[in-house]
Design a protein around this motif. Sequence first.
Motif, PDB file in Angstrom:
ATOM      1  N   LYS A 170       0.833  -1.204   0.000  1.00  9.96           N
ATOM      2  CA  LYS A 170       0.000   0.000   0.000  1.00  9.96           C
ATOM      3  C   LYS A 170       0.867   1.252   0.000  1.00  9.96           C
ATOM      4  O   LYS A 170       0.557   2.235  -0.657  1.00  9.96           O
ATOM      5  N   GLU A 171       1.962   1.214   0.748  1.00 11.79           N
ATOM      6  CA  GLU A 171       2.869   2.362   0.782  1.00 11.79           C
ATOM      7  C   GLU A 171       3.485   2.600  -0.600  1.00 11.79           C
ATOM      8  O   GLU A 171       3.570   3.731  -1.063  1.00 11.79           O
ATOM      9  N   GLN A 172       3.888   1.528  -1.262  1.00  6.89           N
ATOM     10  CA  GLN A 172       4.465   1.663  -2.600  1.00  6.89           C
ATOM     11  C   GLN A 172       3.429   2.200  -3.576  1.00  6.89           C
ATOM     12  O   GLN A 172       3.740   3.028  -4.433  1.00  6.89           O
ATOM     13  N   ALA A 173       2.193   1.758  -3.462  1.00  8.41           N
ATOM     14  CA  ALA A 173       1.124   2.265  -4.330  1.00  8.41           C
ATOM     15  C   ALA A 173       0.914   3.758  -4.094  1.00  8.41           C
ATOM     16  O   ALA A 173       0.704   4.520  -5.042  1.00  8.41           O
ATOM     17  N   LEU A 174       0.993   4.187  -2.841  1.00  7.01           N
ATOM     18  CA  LEU A 174       0.852   5.608  -2.522  1.00  7.01           C
ATOM     19  C   LEU A 174       1.999   6.412  -3.123  1.00  7.01           C
ATOM     20  O   LEU A 174       1.785   7.463  -3.724  1.00  7.01           O
ATOM     21  N   LEU A 175       3.215   5.922  -3.007  1.00  8.57           N
ATOM     22  CA  LEU A 175       4.363   6.628  -3.576  1.00  8.57           C
ATOM     23  C   LEU A 175       4.256   6.719  -5.098  1.00  8.57           C
ATOM     24  O   LEU A 175       4.583   7.751  -5.688  1.00  8.57           O
ATOM     25  N   ASN A 176       3.767   5.670  -5.741  1.00 14.74           N
ATOM     26  CA  ASN A 176       3.561   5.714  -7.193  1.00 14.74           C
ATOM     27  C   ASN A 176       2.504   6.744  -7.557  1.00 14.74           C
ATOM     28  O   ASN A 176       2.634   7.464  -8.548  1.00 14.74           O
ATOM     29  N   ILE A 208       1.746   9.467  -5.837  1.00 15.51           N
ATOM     30  CA  ILE A 208       2.356  10.786  -5.645  1.00 15.51           C
ATOM     31  C   ILE A 208       3.242  11.120  -6.840  1.00 15.51           C
ATOM     32  O   ILE A 208       3.212  12.229  -7.361  1.00 15.51           O
ATOM     33  N   ASN A 209       4.018  10.143  -7.289  1.00 15.12           N
ATOM     34  CA  ASN A 209       4.910  10.366  -8.432  1.00 15.12           C
ATOM     35  C   ASN A 209       4.119  10.736  -9.678  1.00 15.12           C
ATOM     36  O   ASN A 209       4.469  11.669 -10.389  1.00 15.12           O
ATOM     37  N   ARG A 210       3.050  10.004  -9.954  1.00 11.69           N
ATOM     38  CA  ARG A 210       2.247  10.278 -11.151  1.00 11.69           C
ATOM     39  C   ARG A 210       1.510  11.607 -11.045  1.00 11.69           C
ATOM     40  O   ARG A 210       1.462  12.375 -11.997  1.00 11.69           O
ATOM     41  N   ARG A 211       0.915  11.875  -9.911  1.00 12.37           N
ATOM     42  CA  ARG A 211       0.048  13.049  -9.784  1.00 12.37           C
ATOM     43  C   ARG A 211       0.790  14.339  -9.488  1.00 12.37           C
ATOM     44  O   ARG A 211       0.335  15.411  -9.849  1.00 12.37           O
ATOM     45  N   VAL A 212       1.908  14.260  -8.809  1.00 15.01           N
ATOM     46  CA  VAL A 212       2.577  15.473  -8.343  1.00 15.01           C
ATOM     47  C   VAL A 212       3.936  15.666  -9.010  1.00 15.01           C
ATOM     48  O   VAL A 212       4.151  16.640  -9.723  1.00 15.01           O
ATOM     49  N   ILE A 213       4.851  14.760  -8.765  1.00 18.49           N
ATOM     50  CA  ILE A 213       6.236  14.912  -9.193  1.00 18.49           C
ATOM     51  C   ILE A 213       6.345  15.015 -10.715  1.00 18.49           C
ATOM     52  O   ILE A 213       7.019  15.912 -11.234  1.00 18.49           O
ATOM     53  N   SER A 214       5.675  14.137 -11.442  1.00 15.24           N
ATOM     54  CA  SER A 214       5.796  14.161 -12.898  1.00 15.24           C
ATOM     55  C   SER A 214       5.229  15.449 -13.484  1.00 15.24           C
ATOM     56  O   SER A 214       5.757  15.968 -14.477  1.00 15.24           O
ATOM     57  N   LYS A 215       4.184  16.001 -12.890  1.00 16.19           N
ATOM     58  CA  LYS A 215       3.615  17.261 -13.385  1.00 16.19           C
ATOM     59  C   LYS A 215       4.546  18.441 -13.112  1.00 16.19           C
ATOM     60  O   LYS A 215       4.691  19.328 -13.953  1.00 16.19           O
ATOM     61  N   LEU A 216       5.184  18.447 -11.949  1.00 17.23           N
ATOM     62  CA  LEU A 216       6.151  19.507 -11.653  1.00 17.23           C
ATOM     63  C   LEU A 216       7.337  19.440 -12.601  1.00 17.23           C
ATOM     64  O   LEU A 216       7.822  20.464 -13.080  1.00 17.23           O
ATOM     65  N   GLU A 217       7.775  18.226 -12.901  1.00 14.99           N
ATOM     66  CA  GLU A 217       8.894  18.048 -13.821  1.00 14.99           C
ATOM     67  C   GLU A 217       8.497  18.475 -15.236  1.00 14.99           C
ATOM     68  O   GLU A 217       9.271  19.142 -15.937  1.00 14.99           O
ATOM     69  N   ALA A 218       7.297  18.127 -15.670  1.00 12.12           N
ATOM     70  CA  ALA A 218       6.832  18.493 -17.011  1.00 12.12           C
ATOM     71  C   ALA A 218       6.725  20.014 -17.171  1.00 12.12           C
ATOM     72  O   ALA A 218       6.943  20.547 -18.259  1.00 12.12           O
ATOM     73  N   ARG A 219       6.419  20.708 -16.098  1.00  7.61           N
ATOM     74  CA  ARG A 219       6.291  22.166 -16.147  1.00  7.61           C
ATOM     75  C   ARG A 219       7.636  22.871 -15.960  1.00  7.61           C
ATOM     76  O   ARG A 219       7.706  24.094 -15.983  1.00  7.61           O
TER      77      ARG A 219
END
Length: 69
Positions: free
Chosen positions: A22-28, A30-41
Amino acid sequence: MAEKFEKRFKHIYSFSGEDRRKEQALLNKINRRVISKLEARGLIEKEKVGRNVFLRLTELGEFLRCWVS
């Protein structure tokens, strides 16, 4: 990091801290919803060193951080 997101955004990011899957699913999520969008911008950049990934604010990210803080 996962615990901080869970405390701040309980309605979006919640998990049982004892279950690694469950923790790994949460980190994934976060990566998809937050980190990747910040990087794309262009606000952050990732740097991989060995198996670790470090996040750094770009100049634009630093500039916007000053306005948000």
